[in-house]
Motif scaffolding. Structure first.
Motif, PDB file in Angstrom:
ATOM      1  N   ARG A   7     -10.739  12.569   2.179  1.00 49.20           N
ATOM      2  CA  ARG A   7      -9.884  11.491   1.694  1.00 49.20           C
ATOM      3  C   ARG A   7     -10.105  11.263   0.203  1.00 49.20           C
TER       4      ARG A   7
ATOM      5  N   VAL B  78       0.844  -1.190   0.000  1.00 53.87           N
ATOM      6  CA  VAL B  78       0.000   0.000   0.000  1.00 53.87           C
ATOM      7  C   VAL B  78       0.877   1.236   0.000  1.00 53.87           C
ATOM      8  N   GLY B  79       0.328   2.336  -0.440  1.00 54.54           N
ATOM      9  CA  GLY B  79       1.120   3.547  -0.473  1.00 54.54           C
ATOM     10  C   GLY B  79       0.262   4.781  -0.315  1.00 54.54           C
ATOM     11  N   TRP B  80       0.909   5.900  -0.094  1.00 55.64           N
ATOM     12  CA  TRP B  80       0.261   7.186   0.097  1.00 55.64           C
ATOM     13  C   TRP B  80       0.931   8.194  -0.817  1.00 55.64           C
ATOM     14  N   THR B  81       0.143   9.126  -1.301  1.00 50.65           N
ATOM     15  CA  THR B  81       0.693  10.203  -2.120  1.00 50.65           C
ATOM     16  C   THR B  81      -0.217  11.407  -2.017  1.00 50.65           C
ATOM     17  N   LEU B  82       0.232  12.529  -2.519  1.00 50.34           N
ATOM     18  CA  LEU B  82      -0.576  13.735  -2.555  1.00 50.34           C
ATOM     19  C   LEU B  82      -1.431  13.762  -3.816  1.00 50.34           C
TER      20      LEU B  82
ATOM     21  N   VAL C  60      -9.569   8.045  -2.330  1.00 54.64           N
ATOM     22  CA  VAL C  60      -9.231   6.629  -2.381  1.00 54.64           C
ATOM     23  C   VAL C  60      -9.333   6.194  -3.839  1.00 54.64           C
TER      24      VAL C  60
END
Length: 55
Positions: free
Chosen positions: A32, A11-15, A34
């Motif tokens: 959020r 999993v990852g996060w980004t702007l 998604v």
């Protein structure tokens, strides 16, 4: 020893894309975003999870 999560390193996060450092990022300053990767082999399952956690 603690068992490692099944989603570790998956999993990852980004702007959200924006024009600059002080500009709005798609109107999501409170909330959020998604998404489902276009390469997902389990998009239907991911959608079920998204629907569950956002309901």
């Amino acid at each position: 020893m603690k068992k490692q999560s099944q989603v570790a390193d998956k999993v990852g996060w980004t702007l959200v894309p924006g024009g600059g450092t002080n500009e709005s990022r798609g109107g999501t300053w409170i909330g959020r975003v998604v998404t489902i990767s276009k390469d997902s082999e389990t998009a239907h399952k991911v959608l079920e999870v998204i629907e569950h956690v956002t309901s």
